[in-house]
Design an enzyme around this catalytic site. Structure first.
Site, PDB file in Angstrom:
ATOM      1  N   GLU A   1       0.718  -1.162  -0.156  1.00 37.05           N
ATOM      2  CA  GLU A   1      -0.050  -0.031   0.244  1.00 37.05           C
ATOM      3  C   GLU A   1       0.863   1.327  -0.129  1.00 37.05           C
ATOM      4  OE1 GLU A   1      -2.228  -1.199   3.643  1.00 37.05           O
ATOM      5  OE2 GLU A   1      -1.182   0.213   5.011  1.00 37.05           O
TER       6      GLU A   1
ATOM      7  N   HIS B   1      -4.324   3.117   8.130  1.00 38.40           N
ATOM      8  CA  HIS B   1      -2.998   2.914   8.724  1.00 38.40           C
ATOM      9  C   HIS B   1      -2.181   3.631   9.064  1.00 38.40           C
ATOM     10  CE1 HIS B   1      -3.248  -1.852   6.880  1.00 38.40           C
ATOM     11  NE2 HIS B   1      -3.600  -1.643   8.099  1.00 38.40           N
TER      12      HIS B   1
END
Lengths: 377, 300
Positions: free
Chosen positions: B210, B247
Site C-alpha cells: 500500500e 493505517h
C-alpha cells in the site's frame, strides 16, 4: 499526525537549553506594536502548523512599531494552507552568518532515529539533497546509546566551521532529548542559524508528534494544532472512526485500511468517484451502525458500496450494524454488498432476509453495480 | 517467518474477549497453544489452558517458542520484553497504535535476541491446513486452502481479499504473512519475501502493498534476486496526498510513498503488478504456467 505551531516547539527547545530568539505571542495588531517596543527590530510570524508561510506572506520583517502593527494586521486573517491565522509570534530579528538545516526523525529504513543535517538551511531541503549531496549528512542514531555531544560533533564537524561546531553539536544533542521526550515523529530546526558571535540559534521549529503516543503526552496534547476538518470528519472522530471526505458520489464502507483503499481504487477503475474513505477495522467493526449513519449523512452519496472481508472484523457483527441503521434511516439510495471472511455465511443470510438483497459473489461486480447506480441521476 | 505445527504458542492477554474468540479458533484449527499470560489473573484456567503472570513464569512450567500478543498499546513493549527474555523466538504483535518509539525498542531487542518480531498491527500468520496465529480467517475454506502461493501483506483485510481471489480461482496458499500496517515494523515485506523464497512449498509469491513508506521499493529490489515469480498489488492509487489512510504507515508525504514510485520499482524489477486484486490469480497462473482450464472455481 499531531502537528504543532512554531511557538509550541520553541518553548520545548528553550526548555531543553537550545537558544531561540526572544519573542512574544500576540493575537492583535496593538499587542504586536507593544511587542516591538520591547524587542526592537522584529519578525512577525503567522502561527500555523504548515510549511510555506514565508512564500504566502505570513512572515514579515518590521523596523518600527507602525510597520509591526501593519504587518500584524495584514497577516492576521490570512488563510495559509487551510488554516486561519489567529496568532502571531513576534520575534527579535537575528543577524546570521550561516543557516543550517537540522532534524531528527523516525526513519523507517533503519527503524530507529535519524539525524538529518544540511549546510543548506532555510530552503527546500528535499531538493538540496539531490542538488548538493556532499553538503548534507544522515546519521542513524542508536536508541540504546542516544546522541551525545561527541557523537553529534563527529557527525557534522566536516560541515560546520570550527568556531561554531561545538555550539551546533550541543544543539543537536539537546534536540535529540526533545525528540525523545515528546515522542516526536519529526523535530526540525530550519534554519538553525549561526549568529554573529558564532553561536547556534533555532530560528524556526517544526514538531510532529506520533499519534499513537499523544495520549501519554497530555501536556502536549492540549497544545496540538487544530486540523481543518469537515463536519463529517469531526463527527467521525468523535465516534472513533477514520473518515475522510472525498468529492465523489459512491459511498464506501469497508473494514480495514488496505481493503478500504482497494475499494476506492476499484471504484475509480470502473469509472466512479468515491464519496469518502471510511474504514471500520480494528475494534471499530462493532460500530458499523454508527459508520452507516455517518456515510448516509453525506448528501452527495448516490449509491452505497459495502465491502467486507472479515479477518478480525467479524462480518456478521458488521452487517448486523449496517442493517439496523439502514432500516432506521430508510435512505432512498441503493446499496450493494459483497461480504467474505469471518462470519460471512450468517452475514449473507441476514442481508437476504432483512433487506431482500443478494450480496455479490465478487468485489468487482459489486463495484460496477454501485458505480452504475451512483452515476445515474 | 512461516509458522509450523510444531511452533508452541503462548498467548498474552488470552483472557480478553477477542483473544478468547481467536484462540478458540486457533485451537480448533490445531495450533498448539500452551497457555496464556495475564499479570492480573495468574493461576486461573481459561479455554482449558493455564494462565501465568508472565512469560518468565510460563517458561518454568511449559515450553513455547512463539508469543502471540493480544495486549493493549501500553503493554506491547513490556510483553515483548517479557516474551523475549523468556526465550520466545517469534513474537507476533497484533496490537494497533503502539507508539513508534516503543516499536523501535521492540525491533532492537528482537534483533539482539536473534528473534523474529512480526508486526505490530499485523493480522498474524497462517499456514493453511497446518496452523495459524492471529486474526485471519484461516478456518474459512473460501479464503484459505493449502497450495503453492505465498502471500505477504501489510493489511489483514486486503490479505483476506487476495487469498479469497486466489482460492476462488482454484489456486491455494502455502503461507500467509501479515507484516503489519505501521510505519515501523519488525519483519519487513522484503524479509518475508526472503523467507518465502526458500520455502519448498511456495512456488510463487504475492506481495500486497500500500502507499506510504518504502517497503515495496525495498521488496522489489529483492524480488529481482530470486527465481520465484512475484506478483504485486499496491493499494491507495486513488488516495489523496498528505492524508493518513487508516493505517499509520499509509500516507504519501511529499514525494515518498507514492503509488507511482512503488509500481515503477516493482515493474523495473520484474514484478507483475495487478491493477486490482481480481487480476492477481491470472498473473500468478501465468507465472506458474498453469493453463486456465486446469483451474476450477466458482468463476469458471
Amino acid at each position: 499526525m499531531a502537528d504543532f505551531c512554531e511557538h509550541v516547539g520553541k518553548v520545548l527547545l528553550a526548555e531543553a537549553g537550545i537558544a531561540v530568539p526572544e519573542g512574544v505571542l500576540v493575537r492583535a495588531a496593538s499587542q504586536a506594536a507593544a511587542a516591538f517596543d520591547e524587542l526592537g527590530e522584529c519578525v512577525v510570524k503567522a502561527q500555523v502548523p504548515v510549511g510555506g508561510r514565508g512564500l504566502a506572506g505570513g512572515i514579515q520583517r518590521a523596523g518600527n512599531a507602525e510597520e509591526t502593527a501593519r504587518a500584524a494586521n495584514e497577516i492576521l486573517g490570512m488563510h495559509i494552507g487551510d488554516h486561519d491565522v489567529t496568532t502571531l509570534l513576534i520575534e527579535r530579528q537575528i543577524q546570521t552568518c550561516h543557516e543550517f538545516y537540522a532534524a531528527i526523525l523516525n526513519d523507517t529504513a533503519s527503524r530507529g532515529p535519524l539525524l538529518v543535517f544540511s549546510t543548506a538551511g532555510g530552503m527546500d531541503v528535499e531538493n538540496s539533497f539531490t542538488l548538493a549531496p556532499a553538503k548534507s549528512v544522515k546519521y542513524s542514531i542508536s536508541l540504546h546509546t542516544g546522541l551525545s555531544f561527541d557523537t553529534a560533533r563527529r557527525a557534522v564537524s566536516h560541515l560546520v566551521g570550527g568556531e561554531s561546531v561545538d555550539s551546533v553539536a550541543d544543539t543537536l544533542a539537546r534536540l535529540y532529548d526533545v525528540y525523545l521526550d515528546t515522542d516526536a515523529e519529526l523535530v526540525e530546526i530550519n534554519p538553525l542559524a549561526i549568529d554573529m558571535t558564532g553561536k547556534a540559534m533555532a530560528l524556526d521549529c517544526k514538531l510532529v508528534v506520533d499519534d499513537s503516543a499523544i495520549s501519554r503526552q497530555p501536556a502536549l496534547a492540549a497544545q496540538k494544532a487544530h486540523r481543518p476538518e469537515s463536519r463529517l470528519e469531526t463527527k467521525a472522530a468523535r465516534s472513533g472512526l477514520k473518515y475522510i471526505d472525498l468529492d465523489g458520489s459512491v459511498g464506501i464502507l469497508a473494514n480495514g485500511a488496505g481493503l478500504t483503499m482497494t475499494t476506492m481504487d476499484a471504484v475509480e477503475t470502473y469509472g466512479g468517484k468515491p464519496a469518502n474513505f471510511l474504514e471500520i477495522g480494528g475494534e471499530a467493526y462493532t460500530i458499523a451502525g454508527t459508520a452507516t449513519e455517518l456515510l448516509l449523512d453525506n448528501p452527495d452519496v448516490r449509491s452505497v458500496l459495502v465491502n467486507f472481508c472479515g479477518a478480525f472484523a467479524r462480518t456478521d457483527v458488521m452487517v448486523k450494524g449496517v442493517i439496523e441503521s439502514w432500516k432506521a434511516i430508510d435512505p432512498q439510495v441503493p446499496v450493494f454488498f459483497t461480504v467474505h471472511g469471518t462470519g460471512d455465511r450468517e452475514a449473507r443470510a441476514m442481508i437476504r432476509r432483512d433487506l431482500g438483497l443478494e450480496p455479490f459473489e465478487n468485489m468487482d461486480d459489486a463495484v460496477r453495480a454501485a458505480v452504475a447506480a451512483g452515476s445515474s441521476k | 517467518m512461516i509458522l509450523r505445527r510444531h511452533n508452541r504458542i503462548l498467548v498474552f492477554g488470552l483472557t480478553g474477549r477477542q483473544a478468547t474468540f481467536w484462540a478458540g479458533k486457533m485451537i480448533a484449527y490445531g495450533a498448539p497453544i500452551v497457555g496464556g499470560v495475564n499479570p492480573r489473573k495468574p493461576g486461573i484456567q481459561h479455554l482449558g489452558l493455564p494462565v501465568w503472570a508472565s512469560a518468565k513464569d510460563a517458561s518454568a512450567n511449559c515450553e513455547f517458542d512463539t508469543a502471540l500478543l493480544f495486549v493493549p498499546t501500553t503493554a506491547a513493549l513490556s510483553a515483548t520484553v517479557d516474551a523475549l527474555e523468556a526465550g520466545a523466538k517469534v513474537v507476533i504483535c497484533l496490537t494497533e497504535h503502539v507508539p513508534v518509539r516503543d516499536v523501535m525498542k521492540m525491533v532492537a531487542m528482537a534483533n539482539r535476541c536473534h528473534a523474529c518480531l512480526i508486526g505490530p498491527n499485523t493480522a498474524g500468520l497462517v499456514t493453511p491446513g497446518e496452523t495459524f496465529a492471529g486474526i485471519m480467517p484461516a478456518f474459512n475454506a473460501q479464503v484459505f486452502r493449502p497450495g503453492e502461493v505465498g502471500v505477504v501483506s501489510r493489511s489483514g483485510s486486503l490479505g483476506t481479499l487476495v487469498c479469497l481471489n486466489l482460492v476462488q480461482s482454484g489456486l491455494g496458499i502455502s503461507a500467509f504473512c501479515g507484516v503489519g500496517g505501521d510505519p515501523i515494523i519488525g519483519t519487513t515485506s522484503r524479509q518475508a519475501l526472503a523467507v518465502m523464497a526458500v520455502d519448498r512449498k511456495t512456488k510463487a509469491i504475492v506481495l500486497c502493498g500500500e502507499i506510504g513508506g518504502s517497503a515495496e521499493e525495498e521488496a522489489a529490489e529483492y524480488a529481482a534476486t530470486i527465481s520465484k515469480p512475484v506478483v504485486a498489488f499496491v493499494a491507495g492509487r486513488s488516495a489523496p496526498v498528505g492524508k493518513r489512510m487508516g493505517h499509520a504507515g499509509a500516507i504519501v508525504s511529499g514525494r515518498t510513498g507514492t503509488f507511482a514510485s512503488k509500481v515503477r520499482a516493482l515493474e523495473r524489477n520484474g514484478v507483475a503488478v495487478a491493477h486490482l486484486p481480481s487480476a492477481i490469480p491470472d498473473l500468478v497462473a501465468d507465472a506458474l504456467q498453469i493453463r486456465p482450464q486446469s483451474r476450477s472455481g466458482p468463476e469458471t
